[in-house]
Design a protein around this motif. Structure first.
Motif, PDB file in Angstrom:
ATOM      1  N   LYS A 140       7.863   2.944   7.347  1.00  0.00           N
ATOM      2  CA  LYS A 140       7.234   3.245   6.057  1.00  0.00           C
ATOM      3  C   LYS A 140       8.207   3.967   5.131  1.00  0.00           C
ATOM      4  O   LYS A 140       8.241   3.718   3.920  1.00  0.00           O
TER       5      LYS A 140
ATOM      6  N   LEU B  76      -0.313  -2.131   8.908  1.00  0.00           N
ATOM      7  CA  LEU B  76      -1.138  -1.494   7.892  1.00  0.00           C
ATOM      8  C   LEU B  76      -1.997  -2.507   7.143  1.00  0.00           C
ATOM      9  O   LEU B  76      -1.573  -3.630   6.900  1.00  0.00           O
ATOM     10  N   HIS B  77      -3.200  -2.076   6.776  1.00  0.00           N
ATOM     11  CA  HIS B  77      -4.065  -2.916   5.949  1.00  0.00           C
ATOM     12  C   HIS B  77      -3.563  -2.862   4.508  1.00  0.00           C
ATOM     13  O   HIS B  77      -3.263  -1.771   3.999  1.00  0.00           O
TER      14      HIS B  77
ATOM     15  N   GLU C 125       6.360   5.482  11.062  1.00  0.00           N
ATOM     16  CA  GLU C 125       6.685   6.380   9.949  1.00  0.00           C
ATOM     17  C   GLU C 125       8.088   6.113   9.422  1.00  0.00           C
ATOM     18  O   GLU C 125       8.334   6.167   8.214  1.00  0.00           O
TER      19      GLU C 125
ATOM     20  N   SER D  13       0.807  -1.209   0.000  1.00  0.00           N
ATOM     21  CA  SER D  13       0.000   0.000   0.000  1.00  0.00           C
ATOM     22  C   SER D  13       0.847   1.270   0.000  1.00  0.00           C
ATOM     23  O   SER D  13       0.300   2.368  -0.070  1.00  0.00           O
TER      24      SER D  13
ATOM     25  N   ASP E 264       4.329   5.838  16.800  1.00  0.00           N
ATOM     26  CA  ASP E 264       3.958   6.446  15.519  1.00  0.00           C
ATOM     27  C   ASP E 264       5.205   6.852  14.737  1.00  0.00           C
ATOM     28  O   ASP E 264       5.264   6.684  13.511  1.00  0.00           O
TER      29      ASP E 264
ATOM     30  N   THR F   6      -6.041  -0.528   2.202  1.00  0.00           N
ATOM     31  CA  THR F   6      -6.246   0.883   2.526  1.00  0.00           C
ATOM     32  C   THR F   6      -4.954   1.615   2.849  1.00  0.00           C
ATOM     33  O   THR F   6      -4.884   2.833   2.708  1.00  0.00           O
ATOM     34  N   GLY F   7      -3.932   0.885   3.299  1.00  0.00           N
ATOM     35  CA  GLY F   7      -2.690   1.521   3.703  1.00  0.00           C
ATOM     36  C   GLY F   7      -2.778   2.197   5.057  1.00  0.00           C
ATOM     37  O   GLY F   7      -1.839   2.857   5.490  1.00  0.00           O
ATOM     38  N   LYS F   8      -3.903   2.020   5.753  1.00  0.00           N
ATOM     39  CA  LYS F   8      -4.096   2.638   7.060  1.00  0.00           C
ATOM     40  C   LYS F   8      -3.872   1.611   8.167  1.00  0.00           C
ATOM     41  O   LYS F   8      -4.089   0.414   7.953  1.00  0.00           O
ATOM     42  N   PRO F   9      -3.445   2.067   9.362  1.00  0.00           N
ATOM     43  CA  PRO F   9      -3.249   1.120  10.466  1.00  0.00           C
ATOM     44  C   PRO F   9      -4.542   0.419  10.854  1.00  0.00           C
ATOM     45  O   PRO F   9      -5.596   1.041  10.949  1.00  0.00           O
TER      46      PRO F   9
END
Length: 337
Positions: free
Chosen positions: A48, A77-78, A45, A4, A41, A81-84
């Motif tokens: 990522k 991350l999903h 980051e 993602s 967090d 969606t790329g979201k946690p």
């Protein structure tokens, strides 16, 4: 997941061979590693950023730091969606989230009210986990979510209460056999309702299909991760969705079997010892320890049964999909967890 994140460069799906069961088990153990829950967090980051640097060509080879960054990203991350993923519903938190609920369901001598409350709690947790980790190319309406939830709760409570009332009526059972069967009632309820929960929560995927993409893999079960945002979907496939949901339901049953069977059987044996008879307060901590130990090993073994991202021959799916890549070509999709 790393798929993602931005960048067109292909990223190795794993440092293990995902075409083999044990390779997938080792990969699943990394995704389920509870230590990733403590990543801040800023740490996420940074992970990522490292993965994106590789995908954009700024880093030329995989390093131990990069593999660790991929592990953090994949477990947090999903992939769609790329979201946690909400922390209690991540696979890395699965053992912890399920520990108290499972211990509650396996409490010896549980009465009707307790059985109902713990079955409701378990199915509520299952709904959250199934929804959070499902393929997100097909959305689920709020009404469908609640309908699926109430059906799953009704099924688990019906099975649990039905078997609890049936076992005492069975004649010609020794006291030990009757006790064992009573302790295994939660397994029957969890296994049947857990599989049903997956089909109910993800039924919309089967009805509408999920996105499938052209694959660079030359064999099933070993796809190469790539950036889906830069690859056009070949369309939605209901057959791929059926495979994805069925395999996920089976993995839930595989995970529940040792967790819901081994601890109660071992505990029955231990409760017959003089040591535990003199220390009844130790039943709860021993039960928790048995469940925790079994869960730690059972989860990656169950998750590794099927690839999360898998490649299959296009001819196995709808004709319109096969026409786009050829009958002998491969496509891949996200099964979900």
């Amino acid at each position: 997941m790393s798929a993602s994140l931005p960048g067109k460069r292909e990223l190795p799906a794993s440092q293990y061979n995902l075409g083999t069961y044990w390779g997938r088990v080792r990969q699943s153990a990394e995704i389920a590693d509870p230590r990733t829950l403590f990543i801040s967090d800023a740490g996420l980051e940074h992970a990522k950023s490292l993965v994106s640097s590789y995908k954009q060509g700024h880093v030329h080879s995989m390093t131990p730091d990069l593999w660790n960054a991929k592990k953090i990203v994949d477990s947090t991350l999903h992939p769609d969606t790329g979201k946690p993923v909400f922390l209690p519903f991540r696979m890395s938190c699965f053992v912890i989230s399920n520990l108290i609920v499972t211990a509650g369901m396996l409490t010896p001598g549980l009465r009707t009210r307790g059985t109902l409350l713990w079955q409701i709690a378990n199915q509520s947790l299952n709904v959250g986990i199934n929804n959070a980790n499902a393929n997100k190319s097909t959305s689920l309406s709020t009404s469908t979510l609640f309908q699926s939830y109430f059906l799953a709760v009704s099924a688990s409570c019906s099975v649990a209460l039905g078997l609890n009332s049936l076992v005492p009526r069975i004649k010609r059972l020794s006291p030990t056999t009757r006790t064992i069967l009573t302790r295994l009632v939660p397994f029957a309820a969890v296994a049947s309702a857990g599989a049903l929960n997956v089909f109910l929560m993800r039924g919309e995927e089967i009805r509408r299909g999920i996105d499938v993409f052209p694959s660079l893999s030359s064999a099933p079960g070993a796809p190469v991760e790539k950036e889906e945002k830069d690859v056009e979907s070949l369309g939605r496939s209901r057959k791929a969705a059926t495979i994805a949901v069925t395999e996920t339901a089976l993995s839930r049953v595989l995970n529940a079997t040792p967790i819901m069977v081994l601890p109660p059987l071992v505990l029955v044996r231990l409760q017959r010892t003089e040591w535990l008879k003199r220390r009844p307060r130790m039943v709860l901590p021993i039960n928790l320890g048995l469940i925790l130990t079994t869960s730690i090993f059972a989860l990656p073994l169950a998750l590794g049964a099927f690839p999360q991202r898998q490649a299959i021959k296009a001819k196995s799916l709808e004709s319109e999909i096969a026409e786009k890549v050829g009958a002998e070509g491969f496509v891949e999709f996200n099964r979900g967890i």
